[in-house]
Scaffold this active site. Structure first.
Site, short mmCIF file in Angstrom:
data_model
loop_
_atom_site.label_atom_id
_atom_site.label_comp_id
_atom_site.label_asym_id
_atom_site.label_seq_id
_atom_site.Cartn_x
_atom_site.Cartn_y
_atom_site.Cartn_z
N TRP A 1 0.83 -1.21 0.00
CA TRP A 1 0.00 0.00 0.00
C TRP A 1 0.86 1.26 0.00
CZ3 TRP A 1 -0.54 4.21 3.25
CH2 TRP A 1 -1.67 5.01 3.05
N HIS A 2 1.98 1.21 0.70
CA HIS A 2 2.82 2.40 0.82
C HIS A 2 3.61 2.71 -0.45
CE1 HIS A 2 2.03 2.24 5.18
NE2 HIS A 2 2.39 3.51 5.17
N GLY A 3 3.87 1.73 -1.27
CA GLY A 3 4.61 2.05 -2.48
C GLY A 3 4.91 0.84 -3.33
#
Length: 463
Positions: free
Chosen positions: A318-320
């Site tokens: 989700w973060h990257g």
């Protein structure tokens, strides 16, 4: 457009407040429509190429959401979720997936580069939250597309959260009561968040960038590397928590009460406690919409480990879209698994606090690094692999110039100031006046810095 920009502070926000609180038209329908249109303009200012895609997403989620309680509910939610996940997959992960496949087969599969719409991870999760809450019967589908659009696109929180559940604000969208107390509290909260961002996070960011972006290992001593890592650790906290404070404050100005997103995470004595205090809305989202539906911890130990693995794999992704983020998420999976299996998550003390801070610091280095090679290089610098010196004049230069802000950041990352305020031997009214005066001073200082400085990044715009 970021909250700490002069365009937002001197043009956009004043005009929105004037239009919203105009003395002639005060109906809920007008104010919701006005705030929705203002939010569309806010997003279009920074992403004119993607605003139509975002509006299309709102329309699709509204239309399919209306059909969820009906006889074709399963089909409606399947189509809506498929669309939302596909939107995130194409814009955020397709390039990464093609590049990774190319590396595995040792072929160049082309240089596909898809631009990333700002805030896509946040507003996509809010759309999914709305659909799942309607499906679970926690709330009724909203028949007015403007109100659904307002929930998803509301400018205070659509870019970087907090991730607001629809059930949290469903009643306020229709029945909120604007009042002076909320507005004043909102202005104060916004002022404190702006100060976090402009007076601390930006300065720590310049120090972190100077070290992380250094290409000459001969200029990096062990102390320099550790200073850079600590600076980033403080930057990301004040950057993101400051933005959350500003979002919560802006919401209060319009009588919305968004959930808290941070609770002094760096005072945590265990990694488990850290994630109860850091990005609370994201942790809660994964708990309620992934972990618990998979069975949570009320299953066999093997399935519980699987559930924990899935949550943290998804958290990293989700973060990257990079292997550093995947490993960052899996790193927390391993740490949390060890804590829970050994019972260390319930035995926090000073020693575990120090260990937790070090582990979080190392994982922030992985999070910040531009690729695995750079992460390995930076870890080497932290343990003498730069110029081989424990410290040098570069480290002393950074430390000398950053010492005041660094000290303020370290103290500000703890509840020290709020506790001092609580201990003051004065009445509630005097404390409120003191808080208001502090907010005013910090606002003026922050605005002066905003006007003069061109360095104004925001880390979570990347997500």
């Amino acid at each position: 457009m970021v909250f700490s920009s002069t365009v937002f502070l001197f043009i956009f926000l004043p005009l929105v407040l004037i239009g919203y609180y105009n003395p002639w038209v005060r109906g809920r329908g007008f104010r919701n429509t006005f705030l929705f249109l203002a939010s569309v303009i806010f997003y279009a200012w920074g992403e004119p190429a993607f605003v139509l895609i975002v509006l299309l997403s709102v329309g699709i989620n509204w239309a399919l959401g209306c059909g969820i309680p009906g006889k074709h509910g399963r089909l409606c939610i399947s189509l809506a979720l498929s669309y939302d996940i596909a939107l995130l997959a194409v814009f955020k992960y397709l390039t990464f997936a093609i590049r990774s496949i190319g590396m595995l087969v040792h072929k160049d599969l082309g240089g596909l580069q898809i631009a990333l719409p700002i805030g896509i991870s946040f507003f996509t999760f809010q759309m999914i939250s709305y659909l799942l809450d309607v499906r679970a019967g926690k709330t009724k589908p909203q028949r007015n597309p403007i109100n659904v659009g307002l929930y998803i696109l509301m400018f205070p929180q659509m870019i970087a959260g907090p991730i607001v559940r629809y059930e949290t604000v469903a009643d306020e969208i229709l029945h909120r009561k604007e009042n002076t107390d909320d507005f004043v509290c909102g202005v104060q909260r916004f002022s404190f968040g702006l100060a976090k961002k402009v007076l601390i996070a930006n300065y720590m960011g310049m120090l972190a960038d100077a070290v992380f972006n250094c290409t000459d290992a001969g200029r990096v001593s062990t102390l320099t590397a550790w200073l850079g890592a600590v600076a980033y650790m403080l930057q990301i906290y004040f950057d993101f928590s400051g933005y959350s404070d500003m979002a919560i404050g802006l919401g209060r100005m319009f009588a919305f009460h968004f959930p808290e997103n941070f609770n002094y995470p760096y005072v945590a004595k265990t990694v488990t406690e850290f994630w109860h205090r850091w990005h609370i809305s994201l942790s809660g989202w994964f708990r309620d919409y992934v972990y618990i539906p998979l069975g949570g911890n009320r299953v066999s130990k093997a399935k519980w480990v699987r559930n924990l693995f899935v949550v943290w794999l998804l958290t990293g992704i989700w973060h990257g879209a990079d292997w550093t983020f995947v490993l960052w998420g899996l790193g927390y999976f391993v740490l949390l698994l060890v804590e829970k299996l050994t019972g260390l998550d319930r035995k926090g003390n000073t020693v575990t606090h120090i260990i937790t801070l070090l582990l979080v610091l190392f994982l922030w280095v992985l999070f910040r690094a531009d690729g695995m090679g750079n992460a390995v290089r930076y870890f080497g610098w932290m343990f003498g692999g730069g110029n081989g010196k424990l410290w040098d004049m570069t480290a002393l230069h950074y430390l000398n110039h950053a010492k005041v802000v660094l000290a303020a950041a370290v103290l500000g990352a703890t509840p020290l100031f709020s506790r001092i305020c609580a201990w003051l031997p004065v009445g509630k009214e005097a404390k409120n006046n003191l808080k208001g005066a502090a907010a005013l001073v910090l606002m003026l200082l922050s605005v002066c810095v905003c006007v003069q400085s061109s360095y104004n990044p925001f880390i979570y715009f990347n997500f």
